[in-house]
Design an enzyme around this catalytic site. Structure first.
Site, PDB file in Angstrom:
ATOM      1  CG  HIS A  79     -45.802-101.057  -1.893  1.00 33.03           C
ATOM      2  ND1 HIS A  79     -44.543-101.541  -1.658  1.00 33.03           N
ATOM      3  CD2 HIS A  79     -46.123-101.438  -3.163  1.00 33.03           C
ATOM      4  CE1 HIS A  79     -44.118-102.197  -2.725  1.00 33.03           C
ATOM      5  NE2 HIS A  79     -45.056-102.143  -3.665  1.00 33.03           N
ATOM      6  CG  ASP A 108     -18.771 -81.601  -5.523  1.00 34.47           C
ATOM      7  OD1 ASP A 108     -19.946 -81.921  -5.772  1.00 34.47           O
ATOM      8  OD2 ASP A 108     -18.253 -81.759  -4.399  1.00 34.47           O
ATOM      9  CD1 TRP A 144     -49.473 -95.638  -7.477  1.00 31.77           C
ATOM     10  CD2 TRP A 144     -48.191 -93.817  -7.708  1.00 31.77           C
ATOM     11  NE1 TRP A 144     -49.147 -95.509  -8.805  1.00 31.77           N
ATOM     12  CE2 TRP A 144     -48.365 -94.397  -8.977  1.00 31.77           C
ATOM     13  CE3 TRP A 144     -47.423 -92.653  -7.616  1.00 31.77           C
ATOM     14  CZ2 TRP A 144     -47.811 -93.870 -10.142  1.00 31.77           C
ATOM     15  CZ3 TRP A 144     -46.870 -92.133  -8.782  1.00 31.77           C
ATOM     16  CH2 TRP A 144     -47.056 -92.731 -10.024  1.00 31.77           C
ATOM     17  CB  SER A 171     -35.987 -83.370  -2.712  1.00 36.35           C
ATOM     18  OG  SER A 171     -34.979 -84.280  -3.027  1.00 36.35           O
ATOM     19  CB  SER A 172     -37.460 -84.352  -7.718  1.00 35.43           C
ATOM     20  OG  SER A 172     -37.734 -85.485  -6.993  1.00 35.43           O
ATOM     21  CG  HIS A 255     -46.836 -91.927 -19.557  1.00 39.71           C
ATOM     22  ND1 HIS A 255     -47.166 -93.214 -19.217  1.00 39.71           N
ATOM     23  CD2 HIS A 255     -45.912 -92.044 -20.534  1.00 39.71           C
ATOM     24  CE1 HIS A 255     -46.495 -94.061 -19.972  1.00 39.71           C
ATOM     25  NE2 HIS A 255     -45.723 -93.373 -20.790  1.00 39.71           N
ATOM     26  CD  GLU A 257     -42.131 -90.133 -11.029  1.00 38.31           C
ATOM     27  OE1 GLU A 257     -41.792 -88.956 -11.270  1.00 38.31           O
ATOM     28  OE2 GLU A 257     -41.561 -90.857 -10.206  1.00 38.31           O
ATOM     29  CE1 TYR A 259     -41.303 -94.764 -21.118  1.00 39.51           C
ATOM     30  CE2 TYR A 259     -42.898 -92.995 -21.140  1.00 39.51           C
ATOM     31  CZ  TYR A 259     -42.527 -94.273 -21.497  1.00 39.51           C
ATOM     32  OH  TYR A 259     -43.384 -95.042 -22.217  1.00 39.51           O
ATOM     33  CB  SER A 270     -26.321 -97.626 -21.790  1.00 40.88           C
ATOM     34  OG  SER A 270     -27.649 -97.761 -22.186  1.00 40.88           O
ATOM     35  CG  HIS A 304     -51.324 -94.619 -21.987  1.00 38.79           C
ATOM     36  ND1 HIS A 304     -50.189 -94.463 -22.719  1.00 38.79           N
ATOM     37  CD2 HIS A 304     -50.917 -94.637 -20.708  1.00 38.79           C
ATOM     38  CE1 HIS A 304     -49.147 -94.398 -21.923  1.00 38.79           C
ATOM     39  NE2 HIS A 304     -49.563 -94.499 -20.695  1.00 38.79           N
ATOM     40  CG  HIS A 305     -51.632 -93.880 -17.141  1.00 40.70           C
ATOM     41  ND1 HIS A 305     -50.925 -94.886 -16.516  1.00 40.70           N
ATOM     42  CD2 HIS A 305     -50.722 -93.205 -17.886  1.00 40.70           C
ATOM     43  CE1 HIS A 305     -49.653 -94.813 -16.865  1.00 40.70           C
ATOM     44  NE2 HIS A 305     -49.500 -93.809 -17.698  1.00 40.70           N
ATOM     45  CB  THR A 330     -38.975 -98.836 -26.069  1.00 39.75           C
ATOM     46  OG1 THR A 330     -39.644 -97.637 -25.709  1.00 39.75           O
ATOM     47  CG2 THR A 330     -38.577 -99.568 -24.806  1.00 39.75           C
ATOM     48  CE  LYS A 333     -32.566 -96.410 -24.117  1.00 39.55           C
ATOM     49  NZ  LYS A 333     -31.871 -95.156 -24.390  1.00 39.55           N
ATOM     50  NE  ARG A 452     -53.695-101.095  -9.198  1.00 40.43           N
ATOM     51  CZ  ARG A 452     -53.089-100.016  -9.708  1.00 40.43           C
ATOM     52  NH1 ARG A 452     -53.462 -99.531 -10.891  1.00 40.43           N
ATOM     53  NH2 ARG A 452     -52.112 -99.427  -9.068  1.00 40.43           N
TER      54      ARG A 452
END
Lengths: 528, 184
Positions: A79, A108, A144, A171-172, A255, A257, A259, A270, A304-305, A330, A333, A452
């Site tokens: 998931h 293009d 994940w 791909s990315s 991390h 990722e 963002y 925006s 921090h993770h 943040t 924004k 979890r």
């Protein structure tokens, strides 16, 4: 610019592309590729969503009813992987493909054939992930984040997952190189960087993040692969390796990722909020700088993770303060979006509703993120449902709601037809209510200590889990309204004018008809 | 931007090469984090499993008023060796230099290389048990059927918190090879 007219003659013209399935396999057109990205991401959203419903069905009641714990872990892992790499990221790449060339006045993307490759790497990767469910030992069940040592010990499903991550990463990276080159080199005359629509800015910054961190993830899973099969011991404690090292490398990718997912969502919002406030975006340049600051800060906060791995106190304090620093750009924004709406002539069509839903729920997710940034608190909350609630507020109510806003906003431009406004509004309100039903209560479960990734739980958590499961099923079923609405629009929506939103003022609305022609801006527009 | 199409295409290719180079360098950077991490751990003494500990001269003061029991534990992980401590436990004074011996025997008819990894119980005692000499500092290669006695020399730091009365020193031997026992 006569050269443009020249190339036009050599390019395949409107009628000249291959028909049927070959059109889609061989296409180099940014609009075709954008469409494929969006449908692919929607299909993956359905697959990943079904897995979420398996998880919530099992958690409906305490005890083990539906699936065994192994399969439950495979569901949580797939998931996460499918939603992050298969649904959310391709969705925003789809937006980038459709919108960036039209917004900057380019014919293009910079590398159309590379673009075709970036997309066609995705279906094999998704296939590998799904096939891994059926190999002996099942799919990867390590979460994940693919933490060692579990990943070093698992069956062949893990190898398939590693190869899938390699393909998704390639791909990315290819897609990002294409986007950066397009934005930097292909802008129409007069379209300076600081005149670009903010969506293009957010994608430029995101693409740089992707080029910088996707290779690090590829390295981390490659090390896992060699630990598994070639006797290296990067993470394998048996030879003096260290599983904590994996966590450092993973979160150095992981991390930024976060963002990578959030920043294009900021870009969509925006565009939408000024259009329905009928005012230009408040503080455009501060938005650009805030986005860049968030991206730069994302590289120096990864640990921090992992406050609970046994870091020295000094390191914990550093990562805590650095993380809290991100709240400043943040906040800039969020206040800019609010100031854009302030005294605007607001109307609340579906895209605007989703954008405001984003603003409301993403801010809540940001605040629970600040709570988790506090190392003293996080040690209590680590790996509980509070964390699950937090990242679903920023990923689902943040990124996904913003993608919905974008789909409804640009659907008239893409298809030339208007969607059903009433159905769109019902989709929004059902999503909003069921999302909060599913995830708000998970804050309480987390604070009460429910861990979890465990298929069973103490009976004291029963009520909130039941509410959460009802919310999850409601949210999942509500999404069928979106497919119905999109299909209905394509097949019978009323004709859309070139500029259905009177507040929208970017090039695709002001210079192109609806639907946007297959080849647009072959002669670049002049931007004042 | 109003440049002719071939000039744009050329600029695009140059940028493509630069960005591909960045991606390749970042792939290498992921691997460079490995020695960087090891160095940081070594400098800060966070994860000092396989090197001798620095024992300061001031720490050799023996605290005779206190007795701490050290338990010795021996395990193997997927390795056909017998591995045991020659004594199960020993009372020691903090600051006292202590020698103990373990014994390993290769039960296979081929040479096997193993590596021992230490761990400690309670975990917070780890930083107070200073190993001066240990068989875990190198890997051990045993001929078929060979028996070897292995020494450990350690000092318990007198700064050990007063509530710890027993410390377990546990070793696990792993085979140094691919994970299916194939030579690496």
């Amino acid at each position: 610019m006569s050269a443009v007219a020249d190339t036009h003659a050599h390019h395949d013209d409107h009628g000249h592309h291959p028909a049927g399935i070959l059109r889609w396999i061989m296409t180099t057109n940014h609009k075709d590729i954008g469409t494929m990205y969006l449908w692919f991401s929607f299909a993956m959203f359905m697959v990943g969503g079904t897995m979420a419903l398996v998880i919530r069905a099992e958690l409906f009641q305490p005890g083990l009813q539906i699936v065994n714990p192994d399969f439950f872990n495979q569901m949580t892992t797939l998931h996460g992987l499918i939603m992050v790499f298969g649904a959310i990221m391709p969705a925003f790449v789809g937006f980038a493909n459709w919108q960036i060339p039209m917004m900057i006045g380019a014919p293009d993307m910079a590398f159309p054939r590379l673009n075709n490759w970036s997309f066609w790497l995705l279906p094999p990767a998704a296939t590998l992930l799904v096939v891994s469910l059926f190999v002996p030992g099942g799919a990867a069940g390590a979460g994940w984040t693919l933490y060692a040592p579990l990943t070093v010990q698992m069956g062949p499903g893990m190898d398939l997952t590693i190869f899938a991550v390699h393909l998704l990463g390639m791909s990315s990276i290819l897609g990002s190189i294409n986007i950066i080159t397009t934005v930097l080199n292909m802008r129409a005359p007069g379209m300076t960087l600081m005149k670009m629509p903010l969506f293009c800015w957010t994608w430029l910054i995101t693409a740089y993040l992707l080029v910088a961190v996707m290779p690090v993830l590829a390295g981390a899973v490659t090390m896992t692969l060699t630990d598994r099969h070639f006797g290296t011991t990067f993470f394998n404690a048996a030879g003096g390796g260290d599983p904590v090292l994996y966590q450092h490398i993973f979160w150095f990718f992981g991390h930024p990722e976060v963002y990578i997912i959030a920043i294009p969502a900021f870009g969509v919002v925006s565009q939408v909020i000024p259009a329905f406030s009928r005012k230009p975006l408040f503080g455009y340049s501060s938005m650009v700088y805030a986005t860049a600051s968030i991206a730069i800060l994302s590289f120096i906060v990864w640990a921090h993770h992992m406050y609970t791995v046994g870091m020295p106190l000094e390191a914990q304090l550093y990562f805590m303060y650095a993380t809290m620093l991100i709240a400043i750009p943040t906040g800039v924004k969020v206040f800019n979006w609010l100031a854009t709406m302030w005294k605007g002539s607001l109307t609340f069509e579906t895209p605007m509703l989703f954008a405001i839903g984003f603003l409301f729920l993403f801010t809540m997710g940001g605040f629970s993120g600040l709570v988790l940034a506090l190392t003293a608190v996080d040690v209590q909350m680590h790996d509980t449902y509070y964390v699950v609630a937090h990242f679903h507020y920023v990923m689902v109510a943040g990124a996904l709601f913003s993608a919905f806003a974008g789909v409804y906003f640009w659907l008239p431009k893409w298809t030339g037809r208007m969607y059903d406004e009433k159905l769109g509004k019902i989709h929004f309100w059902l999503s909003m209510i069921f999302f909060n039903l599913a995830f708000f209560v998970q804050h309480f479960l987390g604070i009460a200590g429910m861990p979890r990734r465990i298929p069973d739980y103490s009976p004291v958590f029963a009520e909130f889990n039941m509410i959460s499961s009802i919310g999850a099923f409601g949210f999942g079923l509500s999404q069928l309204l979106l497919v119905y609405n999109v299909v209905k629009t394509i097949h019978g929506g009323r004709k859309a004018p070139a500029r259905p939103w009177d507040g929208a003022d970017t090039l695709e609305w002001t210079h192109l008809p609806s639907p946007a022609p297959y080849h647009s801006f072959e002669t670049p527009p002049t931007v004042r | 931007m109003s440049a002719p199409a071939h000039a744009v295409a050329r600029a695009n290719r140059i940028l493509l090469r630069k960005l591909a180079l960045v991606a390749a360098l970042m792939f290498g950077f992921g691997f460079a984090l490995v020695p960087f991490y090891e160095k940081i751990c070594q400098v800060t003494g966070i994860r000092n499993l396989l090197q001798p500990d620095q024992v300061a001269a001031a720490n050799t003061q023996v605290d005779r008023s206190r007795v701490v029991t050290i338990e010795f534990d021996a395990n193997t992980q997927r390795l056909p060796w017998t591995f045991k401590a020659l004594e199960s436990h020993r009372p020691v004074h903090p600051g006292e230099i202590t020698h103990v011996q373990y014994e390993i025997r290769n039960t296979l008819d081929r040479p096997v290389t193993g590596q021992a990894i230490p761990s400690y119980g309670p975990q917070r005692a780890a930083q107070y048990l200073k190993k001066i000499e240990c068989f875990c500092f190198q890997s051990q290669t045993l001929a078929p059927g060979e028996v070897r006695r292995l020494p450990v020399v350690f000092v318990l730091d007198p700064a050990l918190p007063a509530d710890i009365g027993t410390v377990t020193l546990s070793y696990t031997f792993f085979e140094v090879a691919g994970r299916d026992g194939k030579p690496g």
